[in-house]
Scaffold this motif. Structure first.
Motif, PDB file in Angstrom:
ATOM      1  N   PRO A   1       0.797  -1.224   0.000  1.00 44.73           N
ATOM      2  CA  PRO A   1       0.000   0.000   0.000  1.00 44.73           C
ATOM      3  C   PRO A   1       0.833   1.279   0.000  1.00 44.73           C
ATOM      4  O   PRO A   1       0.451   2.268  -0.627  1.00 44.73           O
ATOM      5  CB  PRO A   1      -0.824  -0.119   1.282  1.00 44.73           C
ATOM      6  N   ALA A   2       1.987   1.278   0.695  1.00 50.08           N
ATOM      7  CA  ALA A   2       2.814   2.478   0.763  1.00 50.08           C
ATOM      8  C   ALA A   2       3.615   2.699  -0.512  1.00 50.08           C
ATOM      9  O   ALA A   2       4.368   3.666  -0.602  1.00 50.08           O
ATOM     10  CB  ALA A   2       3.765   2.383   1.962  1.00 50.08           C
ATOM     11  N   GLY A   3       3.461   1.832  -1.487  1.00 46.59           N
ATOM     12  CA  GLY A   3       4.132   1.981  -2.768  1.00 46.59           C
ATOM     13  C   GLY A   3       3.464   1.085  -3.788  1.00 46.59           C
ATOM     14  O   GLY A   3       4.086   0.212  -4.391  1.00 46.59           O
ATOM     15  N   SER A   4       2.185   1.290  -3.990  1.00 42.88           N
ATOM     16  CA  SER A   4       1.388   0.376  -4.811  1.00 42.88           C
ATOM     17  C   SER A   4       1.762   0.412  -6.285  1.00 42.88           C
ATOM     18  O   SER A   4       1.535  -0.544  -7.017  1.00 42.88           O
ATOM     19  CB  SER A   4      -0.097   0.712  -4.681  1.00 42.88           C
ATOM     20  N   GLY A   5       2.320   1.548  -6.739  1.00 42.17           N
ATOM     21  CA  GLY A   5       2.553   1.737  -8.164  1.00 42.17           C
ATOM     22  C   GLY A   5       1.351   2.294  -8.885  1.00 42.17           C
ATOM     23  O   GLY A   5       1.473   2.815  -9.990  1.00 42.17           O
ATOM     24  N   LEU A   6       0.194   2.208  -8.260  1.00 40.96           N
ATOM     25  CA  LEU A   6      -1.031   2.650  -8.923  1.00 40.96           C
ATOM     26  C   LEU A   6      -1.101   4.166  -9.067  1.00 40.96           C
ATOM     27  O   LEU A   6      -1.872   4.676  -9.880  1.00 40.96           O
ATOM     28  CB  LEU A   6      -2.246   2.145  -8.132  1.00 40.96           C
TER      29      LEU A   6
ATOM     30  N   LEU B   1       4.711   1.844 -12.845  1.00 45.21           N
ATOM     31  CA  LEU B   1       5.979   1.120 -12.916  1.00 45.21           C
ATOM     32  C   LEU B   1       6.631   0.863 -11.567  1.00 45.21           C
ATOM     33  O   LEU B   1       7.180  -0.212 -11.329  1.00 45.21           O
ATOM     34  CB  LEU B   1       6.971   1.896 -13.799  1.00 45.21           C
ATOM     35  N   VAL B   2       6.620   1.847 -10.665  1.00 46.37           N
ATOM     36  CA  VAL B   2       7.507   1.813  -9.503  1.00 46.37           C
ATOM     37  C   VAL B   2       6.816   1.232  -8.273  1.00 46.37           C
ATOM     38  O   VAL B   2       5.770   1.717  -7.845  1.00 46.37           O
ATOM     39  CB  VAL B   2       8.038   3.222  -9.168  1.00 46.37           C
ATOM     40  N   VAL B   3       7.438   0.199  -7.697  1.00 40.70           N
ATOM     41  CA  VAL B   3       6.975  -0.382  -6.435  1.00 40.70           C
ATOM     42  C   VAL B   3       8.192  -0.644  -5.551  1.00 40.70           C
ATOM     43  O   VAL B   3       9.298  -0.851  -6.047  1.00 40.70           O
ATOM     44  CB  VAL B   3       6.192  -1.703  -6.656  1.00 40.70           C
ATOM     45  N   PRO B   4       8.025  -0.642  -4.229  1.00 42.71           N
ATOM     46  CA  PRO B   4       9.134  -1.000  -3.346  1.00 42.71           C
ATOM     47  C   PRO B   4       9.258  -2.504  -3.206  1.00 42.71           C
ATOM     48  O   PRO B   4       8.307  -3.255  -3.459  1.00 42.71           O
ATOM     49  CB  PRO B   4       8.730  -0.369  -2.008  1.00 42.71           C
ATOM     50  N   GLY B   5      10.452  -2.948  -2.808  1.00 40.85           N
ATOM     51  CA  GLY B   5      10.652  -4.378  -2.591  1.00 40.85           C
ATOM     52  C   GLY B   5      11.920  -4.616  -1.800  1.00 40.85           C
ATOM     53  O   GLY B   5      12.775  -3.742  -1.679  1.00 40.85           O
ATOM     54  N   PRO B   6      12.077  -5.810  -1.240  1.00 41.22           N
ATOM     55  CA  PRO B   6      13.219  -6.124  -0.391  1.00 41.22           C
ATOM     56  C   PRO B   6      14.412  -6.709  -1.151  1.00 41.22           C
ATOM     57  O   PRO B   6      14.250  -7.380  -2.173  1.00 41.22           O
ATOM     58  CB  PRO B   6      12.647  -7.166   0.565  1.00 41.22           C
ATOM     59  N   LEU B   7      15.601  -6.464  -0.601  1.00 43.73           N
ATOM     60  CA  LEU B   7      16.829  -7.132  -1.017  1.00 43.73           C
ATOM     61  C   LEU B   7      17.353  -7.886   0.190  1.00 43.73           C
ATOM     62  O   LEU B   7      17.436  -7.332   1.293  1.00 43.73           O
ATOM     63  CB  LEU B   7      17.879  -6.143  -1.511  1.00 43.73           C
ATOM     64  N   ALA B   8      17.706  -9.159  -0.005  1.00 47.35           N
ATOM     65  CA  ALA B   8      18.039 -10.015   1.126  1.00 47.35           C
ATOM     66  C   ALA B   8      18.985 -11.120   0.688  1.00 47.35           C
ATOM     67  O   ALA B   8      19.142 -11.385  -0.505  1.00 47.35           O
ATOM     68  CB  ALA B   8      16.762 -10.626   1.716  1.00 47.35           C
ATOM     69  N   ARG B   9      19.591 -11.789   1.662  1.00 49.69           N
ATOM     70  CA  ARG B   9      20.475 -12.906   1.354  1.00 49.69           C
ATOM     71  C   ARG B   9      19.714 -14.204   1.136  1.00 49.69           C
ATOM     72  O   ARG B   9      20.224 -15.120   0.482  1.00 49.69           O
ATOM     73  CB  ARG B   9      21.491 -13.079   2.483  1.00 49.69           C
TER      74      ARG B   9
ATOM     75  N   TRP C   1      -5.452  -0.039   3.148  1.00 45.77           N
ATOM     76  CA  TRP C   1      -5.587  -0.024   1.687  1.00 45.77           C
ATOM     77  C   TRP C   1      -6.243   1.282   1.283  1.00 45.77           C
ATOM     78  O   TRP C   1      -7.321   1.625   1.744  1.00 45.77           O
ATOM     79  CB  TRP C   1      -6.427  -1.211   1.214  1.00 45.77           C
ATOM     80  N   GLU C   2      -5.582   2.018   0.392  1.00 48.31           N
ATOM     81  CA  GLU C   2      -6.091   3.320  -0.015  1.00 48.31           C
ATOM     82  C   GLU C   2      -6.460   3.376  -1.488  1.00 48.31           C
ATOM     83  O   GLU C   2      -6.767   4.433  -2.012  1.00 48.31           O
ATOM     84  CB  GLU C   2      -5.054   4.402   0.304  1.00 48.31           C
ATOM     85  N   PHE C   3      -6.393   2.237  -2.157  1.00 49.19           N
ATOM     86  CA  PHE C   3      -6.742   2.185  -3.568  1.00 49.19           C
ATOM     87  C   PHE C   3      -7.851   1.166  -3.766  1.00 49.19           C
ATOM     88  O   PHE C   3      -7.950   0.182  -3.043  1.00 49.19           O
ATOM     89  CB  PHE C   3      -5.525   1.787  -4.414  1.00 49.19           C
TER      90      PHE C   3
END
Length: 477
Positions: free
Chosen positions: A198-203, A209-217, A235-237
């Protein structure tokens, strides 16, 4: 004897909740490693020891419930995310020294999840390139080979996690910016479905195009952070990614169960625009992953290529239009931008509205074709990158058109996933061997799921991770 950074983020979380480790101890451990190792890497552009220790003390006093999904876990904000009171330069000389008064929603969400930010990770100028060699903060180097780049735009986040400077880190992905640096640095990178976070839905972004996501081992660590990005957020959309489940995703990554029908794709929608080829190391990583999947009993089929001659110009139009909003108006401000950024801004501001409307409609139609093309399989497998991690200085710093083409040739399999809104997971397969002209470099594959299909990706990624075995750490680990 194992040190704290040898533990996965999930194992560190478990130690914190068992009371065998305190947030302050964990913060001090990572701050010491950053001070000692990061000058050679350039992963972090801001380090806030006092603020981080105060946050750790607050958690120990109960300011955030211990049940919060990232309670006590150190992270760092991507340089493109504003944190109130912390320098946020957006990777640009234009914004050098800028200190925002308010935090972005994702930063607030991760704070509410109990994470402890140690500062900010490096990103290229306004996140536009797929490599992190900023004129503002310098090059971010790959921990596996300091002469190579870490990828981008979440290059600082990837380098920090790969070098054991952070257990896990948030990134953002508009054309591959989580998956590219994760693949280059031997990590797991997860781009969620459009609408998942929700804090970076891309909508609310151009072409979604742009959404947040994790990088991990590990796959489980990536799921842990993704759950934290989603949990408890309103949810705001009206639109969200469909999902076969309503609960956390971590269990799918931990269990790693299921048999899937896999479709293999080696063509790219950029094929008609420039020459795209697979380096032997990229082909070997794909072949190696497919052998492991076959041994595990998954069905595998090659999907027929589908030419997309209009994709390149539609995507370039939208990318340029997105750059047009960069806050550089006067000649002096424009002169502070790097050549690639200035070219994108200039081209974007010259676009007629009719051309942007045509490109947006074209990409929307492309999205539907991609979803239909992949509908017959559970997961699509592609190379993560077309080449080995690129040397520092490989990209043309003057000729912006050539620079853009170089980026496409290195990363031809990522941007179309953003356009189609699908979830994708990059997973390392191994390091290039002694028979390679470039030994000891991470190479991986990309897994693409159905809309809302993160659970299948995490399950399949966990299976590959277990069958592959531990990936060797960088020498500087």
């Amino acid at each position: 004897m194992a040190e704290l950074h040898d533990l996965t983020a999930l194992e560190q979380w478990d130690e914190l909740h068992r009371g065998r480790l305190s947030p302050r101890e964990l913060v001090d451990h990572y701050l010491e490693r950053i001070a000692r190792l990061d000058p050679a890497i350039g992963a972090l552009t801001v380090v806030e020891p006092e603020r981080a220790r105060a946050r750790a003390a607050g958690l120990e006093r109960g300011e955030v419930a211990r049940t919060a999904p990232l309670w006590g876990i150190p992270i760092a904000d991507k340089e493109l995310s504003a944190r109130a009171g912390q320098v946020t330069s957006y990777g640009s000389r234009l914004r050098a020294g800028f200190v925002p008064e308010h935090s972005d929603e994702l930063v607030e969400q991760l704070d509410a999840a109990g994470a402890i930010s140690l500062g900010a990770t490096a990103a290229p100028e306004f996140g536009l390139p797929s490599y992190t060699e900023s004129a503002q903060s310098g090059a971010t180097r790959n921990p596996y080979d300091l002469a190579r780049g870490a990828g981008g735009s979440s290059g600082g986040a990837a380098a920090a996690v790969a070098a054991g400077l952070l257990p896990v880190a948030p990134g953002s992905d508009g054309g591959g910016s989580v998956r590219i640096p994760a693949a280059a640095c031997g990590l797991v990178g997860l781009k969620p479905s459009r609408g998942r976070v929700p804090a970076g839905s891309g909508l609310d972004r151009l072409a979604g195009l742009v959404v947040p996501g994790p990088l991990a081992r590990t796959v489980s660590d990536a799921a842990l952070m993704l759950d934290a990005m989603v949990e408890g957020a309103p949810w705001e959309f009206a639109t969200r990614a469909p999902s076969p489940h309503d609960g956390p995703l971590l269990g799918y990554a931990v269990r790693g169960e299921g048999r899937f029908q896999l479709g293999v794709v080696t063509d790219s929608p950029w094929d008609d625009w420039c020459e795209v080829g697979l380096a032997p190391e990229a082909q070997a990583a794909l072949d190696g992953a497919l052998r492991l999947f076959a041994q595990m009993g998954h069905g595998i089929e090659q999907l027929e290529p589908r030419p997309e001659p209009e994709y390149a110009e539609h995507f370039r139009t939208v990318w340029m239009a997105g750059a047009a909003g960069i806050p550089a108006r006067t000649p002096d401000e424009l002169a502070q931008l790097e050549p690639l950024t200035a070219w994108l801004v200039e081209r974007g501001r010259a676009l007629p509205a009719s051309r942007l409307a045509e490109a947006l409609a074209g990409l929307a139609a492309f999205e539907r074709r991609v979803v239909r093309r992949f509908a017959a399989v559970d997961v699509v497998v592609t190379p993560a990158l077309a080449m080995t991690p690129r040397p520092i200085g490989w990209y043309d710093a003057v000729d912006a058109e050539r620079n853009f083409r170089q980026q496409v040739q290195y990363t031809p399999f990522t941007s179309f996933v953003n356009v189609s809104g699908l979830p994708a997971l990059t997973v390392p397969v191994g390091l290039t061997g002694p028979d390679s002209a470039e030994p000891g470099l991470p190479m991986g594959v990309q897994l693409i799921g159905r809309p809302g299909g993160e659970a299948a990706l995490l399950s399949l990624g966990a299976q590959l991770e277990r069958r592959r075995g531990p990936l060797p750490h960088p020498a500087m680990w």
